[in-house]
Enzyme design. Structure first.
Site, mmCIF file in Angstrom:
data_model
loop_
_atom_site.group_PDB
_atom_site.id
_atom_site.type_symbol
_atom_site.label_atom_id
_atom_site.label_comp_id
_atom_site.label_asym_id
_atom_site.label_seq_id
_atom_site.Cartn_x
_atom_site.Cartn_y
_atom_site.Cartn_z
ATOM 1 N N GLU A 107 0.826 -1.204 0.000
ATOM 2 C CA GLU A 107 0.000 0.000 0.000
ATOM 3 C C GLU A 107 0.861 1.255 0.000
ATOM 4 O O GLU A 107 1.992 1.250 0.477
ATOM 5 C CB GLU A 107 -0.892 -0.002 1.251
ATOM 6 C CG GLU A 107 -1.934 -1.109 1.206
ATOM 7 C CD GLU A 107 -2.660 -1.324 2.527
ATOM 8 O OE1 GLU A 107 -3.886 -1.458 2.496
ATOM 9 O OE2 GLU A 107 -2.012 -1.373 3.574
ATOM 10 N N CYS A 120 3.280 8.600 0.970
ATOM 11 C CA CYS A 120 3.918 7.678 1.912
ATOM 12 C C CYS A 120 4.039 6.325 1.213
ATOM 13 O O CYS A 120 3.035 5.751 0.796
ATOM 14 C CB CYS A 120 3.040 7.584 3.158
ATOM 15 S SG CYS A 120 3.598 6.364 4.340
ATOM 16 N N CYS A 127 7.068 -6.885 7.375
ATOM 17 C CA CYS A 127 8.195 -6.283 8.088
ATOM 18 C C CYS A 127 8.646 -7.271 9.164
ATOM 19 O O CYS A 127 7.815 -7.874 9.837
ATOM 20 C CB CYS A 127 7.745 -4.976 8.743
ATOM 21 S SG CYS A 127 9.061 -4.150 9.668
ATOM 22 N N CYS A 131 7.243 -4.757 15.803
ATOM 23 C CA CYS A 131 6.935 -3.780 16.847
ATOM 24 C C CYS A 131 5.535 -4.124 17.380
ATOM 25 O O CYS A 131 4.623 -4.427 16.601
ATOM 26 C CB CYS A 131 6.966 -2.360 16.299
ATOM 27 S SG CYS A 131 8.620 -1.880 15.757
ATOM 28 N N CYS A 134 2.329 -2.255 15.983
ATOM 29 C CA CYS A 134 2.215 -1.965 14.541
ATOM 30 C C CYS A 134 1.496 -3.078 13.795
ATOM 31 O O CYS A 134 1.831 -4.259 13.939
ATOM 32 C CB CYS A 134 3.608 -1.751 13.963
ATOM 33 S SG CYS A 134 3.580 -1.406 12.204
ATOM 34 N N GLY A 175 7.127 -1.795 6.073
ATOM 35 C CA GLY A 175 8.501 -2.285 5.962
ATOM 36 C C GLY A 175 9.523 -1.382 6.605
ATOM 37 O O GLY A 175 9.230 -0.256 7.014
ATOM 38 N N GLU A 176 10.729 -1.908 6.690
ATOM 39 C CA GLU A 176 11.844 -1.179 7.283
ATOM 40 C C GLU A 176 12.817 -0.823 6.157
ATOM 41 O O GLU A 176 13.542 -1.693 5.660
ATOM 42 C CB GLU A 176 12.507 -2.060 8.358
ATOM 43 C CG GLU A 176 13.810 -1.547 8.896
ATOM 44 C CD GLU A 176 13.783 -0.089 9.334
ATOM 45 O OE1 GLU A 176 12.921 0.314 10.134
ATOM 46 O OE2 GLU A 176 14.654 0.675 8.863
ATOM 47 N N SER A 207 12.123 6.834 7.237
ATOM 48 C CA SER A 207 11.813 6.584 8.647
ATOM 49 C C SER A 207 12.285 5.187 9.031
ATOM 50 O O SER A 207 12.052 4.218 8.308
ATOM 51 C CB SER A 207 10.303 6.704 8.861
ATOM 52 O OG SER A 207 9.964 6.315 10.170
ATOM 53 N N SER A 229 11.906 6.340 14.592
ATOM 54 C CA SER A 229 10.755 5.933 15.402
ATOM 55 C C SER A 229 11.276 5.646 16.806
ATOM 56 O O SER A 229 11.870 4.604 17.044
ATOM 57 C CB SER A 229 10.121 4.665 14.817
ATOM 58 O OG SER A 229 9.525 4.966 13.573
ATOM 59 N N LEU A 230 11.057 6.572 17.707
ATOM 60 C CA LEU A 230 11.632 6.433 19.051
ATOM 61 C C LEU A 230 10.636 5.748 19.996
ATOM 62 O O LEU A 230 10.886 4.669 20.504
ATOM 63 C CB LEU A 230 12.065 7.807 19.576
ATOM 64 C CG LEU A 230 13.074 7.765 20.716
ATOM 65 C CD1 LEU A 230 14.400 7.202 20.256
ATOM 66 C CD2 LEU A 230 13.271 9.156 21.314
ATOM 67 N N ASN A 305 -2.844 5.517 16.539
ATOM 68 C CA ASN A 305 -4.065 5.210 15.791
ATOM 69 C C ASN A 305 -4.594 3.863 16.241
ATOM 70 O O ASN A 305 -3.949 2.841 16.031
ATOM 71 C CB ASN A 305 -3.773 5.185 14.290
ATOM 72 C CG ASN A 305 -3.469 6.573 13.782
ATOM 73 O OD1 ASN A 305 -4.218 7.508 14.031
ATOM 74 N ND2 ASN A 305 -2.349 6.732 13.095
ATOM 75 N N CYS A 348 -0.987 6.225 9.946
ATOM 76 C CA CYS A 348 0.264 5.570 10.354
ATOM 77 C C CYS A 348 -0.014 4.271 11.066
ATOM 78 O O CYS A 348 -0.829 4.224 11.982
ATOM 79 C CB CYS A 348 1.027 6.421 11.353
ATOM 80 S SG CYS A 348 1.557 7.967 10.725
HETATM 81 N N1 SAH Z 1 9.944 0.696 9.829
HETATM 82 C C1 SAH Z 1 10.011 2.124 9.711
HETATM 83 C C2 SAH Z 1 9.077 2.624 8.652
HETATM 84 C C3 SAH Z 1 7.606 2.487 9.007
HETATM 85 S S1 SAH Z 1 7.101 4.082 9.410
HETATM 86 C C4 SAH Z 1 9.801 2.783 11.054
HETATM 87 O O1 SAH Z 1 9.425 2.070 11.983
HETATM 88 O O2 SAH Z 1 10.059 3.956 11.198
HETATM 89 C C5 SAH Z 1 5.644 3.908 10.159
HETATM 90 C C6 SAH Z 1 5.526 4.895 11.306
HETATM 91 O O3 SAH Z 1 4.226 4.756 11.837
HETATM 92 C C7 SAH Z 1 6.517 4.570 12.417
HETATM 93 O O4 SAH Z 1 6.923 5.693 13.121
HETATM 94 C C8 SAH Z 1 5.658 3.683 13.257
HETATM 95 O O5 SAH Z 1 6.187 3.562 14.533
HETATM 96 C C9 SAH Z 1 4.339 4.419 13.194
HETATM 97 N N2 SAH Z 1 3.186 3.622 13.592
HETATM 98 C C10 SAH Z 1 3.021 2.290 13.526
HETATM 99 N N3 SAH Z 1 1.822 1.932 14.019
HETATM 100 C C11 SAH Z 1 1.194 3.067 14.375
HETATM 101 C C12 SAH Z 1 -0.086 3.364 14.920
HETATM 102 N N4 SAH Z 1 -0.985 2.421 15.145
HETATM 103 N N5 SAH Z 1 -0.384 4.660 15.162
HETATM 104 C C13 SAH Z 1 0.498 5.630 14.887
HETATM 105 N N6 SAH Z 1 1.714 5.406 14.355
HETATM 106 C C14 SAH Z 1 2.058 4.149 14.116
#
Ligand code: SAH
Length: 369
Positions: A107, A120, A127, A131, A134, A175-176, A207, A229-230, A305, A348
């Site tokens: 997507e 995006c 992935c 996490c 996610c 994905g990463e 990201s 992504s912290l 979200n 996200c």
């Molecule tokens: N793997 C990379 C690229 C994916 S970016 C990364 O982790 O950065 C996707 C972004 O959306 C990341 O910051 C992830 O942590 C965030 N994300 C994932 N699930 C989410 C959710 N349910 N609500 C808000 N942000 C979310």
């Protein structure tokens, strides 16, 4: 493999012609010399036709002689993704579901804003990082996207928006990206090339969870912007949300960020999801300020979200505001990300519709799963 996907695999892999989509200017120049038996500058012409003019028909490339064009038809092709779905949100966001040659799907999300048109894009099918919060991570890892599949998300999304050019690219879909650098970086070179898609490195952001060796390699090889992504301010808390933190704990990540080459990028974006009762306390906000001290950065606060795949919930509005206040009080540049497209599960972390589907089958989208 079902009959129809076996059939599709035969159909697509049976095409012996070389796919030019995804090839860099240099590679096309070599192709022109070695395969076409032409001078190298033909490669540059091809590059412009394919990426700048988005042309897939060699016969109309009239700045090349007829015999070259005919040869191209015999030996080469320019691939496309199948558009399985383009869903429009009430707020103008469009979520695309692309079908890949092997029947998988990914997507992308197009987000119109006042002064920007941001796309995006995904870099992997699934992935491997798992996490905890996610949706993409829940389904595991399938494979890396090819350069062509990365680029085509941009080129074909553009076709859906004839009146507005895509101005910004964020590699924040499924994905990463740091696990697919060898496809991501050449694809982004083509995006930045004036004779390619012509989008400046200042308007592209990658990201990542922060895989440290790959992060350093990315710093050396590319000028595009970095977002981390912290999501946590102590190791136990971040490890629970992001298992990768066990391998690369916060102190190591911050050390690499402090020496990350910034001249072209000015600052690192820190993404911080706010999850109710998990990482959204005022103490977390103070710890975040401390972690970022001395690092040129801006913080993107992302209210989590909600989705049916996890127990996590978005923070209360008053906690979001209190968190934000601590950061702003410490003069940390802070933005709270608007929740775009969540009525179509395009926000996200809601991208998850990548499970293998039969080609052309009507696909259930995540919103209705
Ligand atoms: N793997 C990379 C690229 C994916 S970016 C990364 O982790 O950065 C996707 C972004 O959306 C990341 O910051 C992830 O942590 C965030 N994300 C994932 N699930 C989410 C959710 N349910 N609500 C808000 N942000 C979310």
């Amino acid at each position: 493999m079902s009959d129809s996907s076996a059939q599709l695999a035969t159909l697509t892999t049976a095409d012996p012609r070389q796919d030019l989509l995804g090839m860099t200017m240099n590679e096309l120049c070599t192709f022109a010399e070695e395969v076409l038996g032409e001078r190298a500058f033909r490669g540059k012409q091809l590059f412009k036709w394919i990426y700048q003019k988005d042309c897939i028909d060699f016969l109309v490339m009239t700045d090349m002689g007829k015999s070259v064009r005919k040869k191209l038809v015999d030996v080469a092709r320019v691939s496309r993704l199948e558009v399985r779905q383009a869903e429009h949100s009430r707020d103008g966001t469009i979520k695309f579901l692309w079908g890949l040659d092997d029947g998988l799907q990914v997507e992308s999300v197009l987000i119109p804003e006042d002064r920007r048109m941001t796309l995006c894009i995904s870099t992997q099918v699934g992935c491997p990082l798992a996490c905890d919060f996610c949706v993409t991570g829940k389904g595991g890892y399938v494979r890396n996207l090819t350069r062509a599949e990365i680029l085509l998300q941009i080129m074909q999304a553009q076709l859906h928006s004839p009146e507005r050019r895509i101005s910004n690219i964020v590699l924040m879909g499924m994905g990463e990206p740091l696990l697919n650098l060898d496809n991501v970086l050449p694809a982004m070179e083509i995006v930045q090339e004036n004779e390619g898609l012509g989008i400046s490195h200042r308007r592209i952001t990658l990201s990542t969870v922060g895989l440290l060796p790959q992060l350093e390699e990315f710093g050396r090889r590319s000028r595009i912007n970095l977002a981390i992504s912290l999501h946590g301010t102590t190791n136990p808390q971040r490890t629970k949300l992001m298992p990768i933190n066990r391998k690369y704990p916060l102190e190591d990540l911050m050390a690499v960020l402090r020496r990350f080459p910034l001249p072209h990028r000015k600052q690192v974006t820190i993404e911080y999801i706010l999850i109710k009762g998990v990482n959204d306390s005022v103490d977390d906000a103070h710890r975040l300020v401390e972690l970022l001290r001395g690092l040129p950065s801006k913080v993107n606060l992302i209210p989590y979200n909600n989705n049916p795949f996890t127990e996590y919930e978005t923070s209360e509005q008053r906690d979001i505001l209190a968190f934000q206040e601590v950061l702003m009080g410490a003069r940390v540049h802070t933005m709270t990300r608007l929740n775009r497209g969540d009525d179509i599960s395009a926000a996200c972390g809601q991208l998850g519709g990548y499970k293998q589907q039969r080609p052309k089958a009507k696909v259930a989208i995540t919103a209705t799963e």
